[in-house]
Design a protein around this motif. Structure first.
Motif, PDB file in Angstrom:
ATOM      1  N   GLN A  85      81.244  19.575  31.366  1.00  9.27           N
ATOM      2  CA  GLN A  85      81.525  18.929  30.085  1.00  9.27           C
ATOM      3  C   GLN A  85      81.142  17.455  30.189  1.00  9.27           C
ATOM      4  O   GLN A  85      81.757  16.704  30.939  1.00  9.27           O
ATOM      5  N   ALA A  86      80.124  17.055  29.449  1.00  4.56           N
ATOM      6  CA  ALA A  86      79.687  15.658  29.430  1.00  4.56           C
ATOM      7  C   ALA A  86      80.317  14.959  28.226  1.00  4.56           C
ATOM      8  O   ALA A  86      80.607  15.586  27.208  1.00  4.56           O
ATOM      9  N   LYS A  87      80.489  13.654  28.342  1.00  2.02           N
ATOM     10  CA  LYS A  87      81.092  12.887  27.246  1.00  2.02           C
ATOM     11  C   LYS A  87      80.063  12.416  26.215  1.00  2.02           C
ATOM     12  O   LYS A  87      80.402  12.226  25.059  1.00  2.02           O
ATOM     13  N   THR A  88      78.803  12.258  26.648  1.00  2.00           N
ATOM     14  CA  THR A  88      77.756  11.805  25.731  1.00  2.00           C
ATOM     15  C   THR A  88      76.509  12.672  25.905  1.00  2.00           C
ATOM     16  O   THR A  88      76.322  13.311  26.959  1.00  2.00           O
ATOM     17  N   VAL A  89      75.648  12.652  24.898  1.00  2.00           N
ATOM     18  CA  VAL A  89      74.379  13.388  24.993  1.00  2.00           C
ATOM     19  C   VAL A  89      73.553  12.846  26.154  1.00  2.00           C
ATOM     20  O   VAL A  89      72.947  13.615  26.909  1.00  2.00           O
ATOM     21  N   GLU A  90      73.546  11.534  26.322  1.00  2.00           N
ATOM     22  CA  GLU A  90      72.765  10.926  27.409  1.00  2.00           C
ATOM     23  C   GLU A  90      73.252  11.396  28.774  1.00  2.00           C
ATOM     24  O   GLU A  90      72.462  11.758  29.640  1.00  2.00           O
ATOM     25  N   TRP A 114      77.790  23.814  17.699  1.00  2.00           N
ATOM     26  CA  TRP A 114      79.089  23.441  18.261  1.00  2.00           C
ATOM     27  C   TRP A 114      79.034  22.168  19.094  1.00  2.00           C
ATOM     28  O   TRP A 114      80.072  21.648  19.483  1.00  2.00           O
ATOM     29  N   SER A 115      77.819  21.670  19.384  1.00  2.00           N
ATOM     30  CA  SER A 115      77.721  20.524  20.278  1.00  2.00           C
ATOM     31  C   SER A 115      76.461  19.705  19.990  1.00  2.00           C
ATOM     32  O   SER A 115      75.421  20.273  19.653  1.00  2.00           O
ATOM     33  N   PRO A 116      76.538  18.393  20.170  1.00  2.00           N
ATOM     34  CA  PRO A 116      75.338  17.581  20.018  1.00  2.00           C
ATOM     35  C   PRO A 116      74.366  17.746  21.189  1.00  2.00           C
ATOM     36  O   PRO A 116      73.228  17.282  21.132  1.00  2.00           O
ATOM     37  N   GLY A 117      74.781  18.428  22.245  1.00  2.15           N
ATOM     38  CA  GLY A 117      73.916  18.698  23.389  1.00  2.15           C
ATOM     39  C   GLY A 117      74.452  19.833  24.233  1.00  2.15           C
ATOM     40  O   GLY A 117      75.605  19.804  24.677  1.00  2.15           O
ATOM     41  N   TYR A 118      73.628  20.864  24.440  1.00  2.00           N
ATOM     42  CA  TYR A 118      74.044  22.028  25.223  1.00  2.00           C
ATOM     43  C   TYR A 118      72.797  22.677  25.808  1.00  2.00           C
ATOM     44  O   TYR A 118      71.756  22.754  25.158  1.00  2.00           O
TER      45      TYR A 118
END
Length: 135
Positions: A85-90, A114-118
């Motif tokens: 689980q990352a906090k930011t897309v970067e 569901w997510s800005p990055g997956y």
């Protein structure tokens, strides 16, 4: 909370050194079969394999071993993935790209409903990862 325990076919040390770089973890214990008290009972071809290794990660421990003579390696993980689980897309993209190095991308890292990055990948050690950015 359950702790993931991975099994490798002679690559546990290399995998954990790689994961330590990717996640900023610290390996705090590693012992080979040859270093163990049961070394005399283990075939010599297993002596350099890792009997147990533990790494501290920011969110908890990760453990592993190489397979021993009593439990032959049956291939990479099946029907199981480790989720990050990352906090930011970067942050997610950095982790995804690092894990994907030498591996196989199954689903590119991108925005989903569901997510800005997956993204999903299998790393060079045969471990499947899902990298997800918190909403």
């Amino acid at each position: 909370m359950p702790t993931p325990y991975l099994t490798f076919d002679g690559h546990a040390q290399a995998a954990f050194e790689f994961y330590a770089k990717v996640f900023g973890g610290t390996i705090h214990y590693s012992q080979t079969f040859g270093e163990s008290p049961m070394a005399a009972e283990i075939p010599s071809e297993y002596h350099n394999r890792v009997m147990h290794i533990t790494m501290d990660l920011p969110d908890g421990p990760l453990m592993a071993s190489d397979c021993g003579p009593w439990a032959p390696f049956e291939g990479p993980m099946r029907s199981c993935s480790l989720s990050v689980q990352a906090k930011t897309v970067e942050e997610g993209k950095v982790v995804f790209d690092a894990l994907a190095e030498g591996g196989v991308v199954k689903m590119p890292f991108e925005a989903t409903f569901w997510s800005p990055g997956y993204g999903i990948l299998t790393d060079k050690f045969g471990v499947e990862w899902m990298v997800n950015v918190e909403h």
